[in-house]
Design a protein around this motif. Structure first.
Motif: not given
Length: 253
Positions: A186-193, A198-208, A214-217, A234-240
């Motif tokens: 449950x804890x991990x799933x909350x982090x994934x959500x 957050x990824x929706x507002x970071x589309x213009x940035x590169x993966x680095x 995201x890790x800082x958040x 994991x989330x970047x792999x699913x999105x890219x």
């Protein structure tokens, strides 16, 4: 035509005036009125114009006056300063019941409220013990309820939740028992959500850049570096479709 003898004062103005004023003996023949008209009688001056207003003022003074002062507000029975002989126990009990209305409180929070209201320490301890006996104060139940509301809604991990419970005055052992009830999945799933949102507002940035942010958040939410990096990867792999290219090495985070 009858001829009357002339009065003695005839020809003498002074004697004539005195005779007219009644100071000289009246002659046998009534003298004719003097040619000088008498001065008009003195007229009494009219009352000053201020008299009506003064009369009204005196009339107003006879009427009962209404006080324009505001009515004092009713005293707060919970404030000991408003009662010369306050019932400290009744006041303290009301403070506790008001604080517990609508939400649970830890014992430490309630003790702080009583101290702020200057409730004697001995009385505060006795009432807090009594409230615990009847189940109105329960730090264990409070810790579990706090975790249940903060972990899924805010996405907080164990470390962040432990810090919040410590600030609430929950004993470390009590907090640990409540935190052990958290399902790691449950804890991990909350982090994934949180990462997905957050990824929706970071589309213009590169993966680095995405990885660092995201890790800082997740770190601010109480996630360890290893867990945070794993979730982000994991989330970047699913999105890219290209995989996790451009990820920052975990050692550099």
């Amino acid at each position: 035509m009858d001829e009357r003898p002339a009065p003695d004062w005839l020809g003498d103005v002074t004697l004539g005036v005195e005779a007219w004023a009644g100071k000289a003996p009246s002659p046998s023949v009534e003298p004719s009125p003097p040619s000088v008209e008498p001065s008009p009688p003195s007229v009494e001056p009219s009352p000053p114009s201020v008299e009506p207003s003064s009369r009204r003022r005196s009339d107003d003074e006879s009427k009962p006056t209404r006080s324009r002062r505001r009515k004092p507000r009713p005293a707060d029975p919970a404030d000991p300063k408003n009662d010369p002989e306050p019932d400290h126990e009744a006041i303290a009990r009301k403070i506790l019941l008001d604080a517990l209305t609508g939400q649970a409180r830890s014992r430490k929070e309630l003790a702080d409220k009583l101290e702020k209201k200057e409730v004697p320490a001995a009385l505060a301890t006795r009432l807090l013990d009594r409230f615990e006996e009847v189940g109105l104060i329960d730090d264990e139940a409070f810790a579990r309820a706090w975790i249940a509301s903060r972990q899924p809604g805010k996405g907080l991990a164990r470390r962040a939740l432990a810090q919040e419970l410590r600030r609430k005055g929950i004993d470390d052992d009590v907090a640990r028992d409540a935190l052990d009830e958290i399902d790691p999945d449950d804890e991990r799933e909350a982090g994934r959500r949180m990462v997905r949102r957050k990824l929706r507002s970071l589309e213009r940035f590169d993966d680095q850049t995405k990885t660092r942010r995201l890790v800082g958040m997740l770190a601010r939410k109480g996630y360890g570096a290893g867990v945070a990096y794993s979730i982000v990867r994991e989330e970047l792999s699913l999105a890219d479709d290209d995989g996790a290219g451009g990820l920052v090495p975990e050692s550099d985070l």
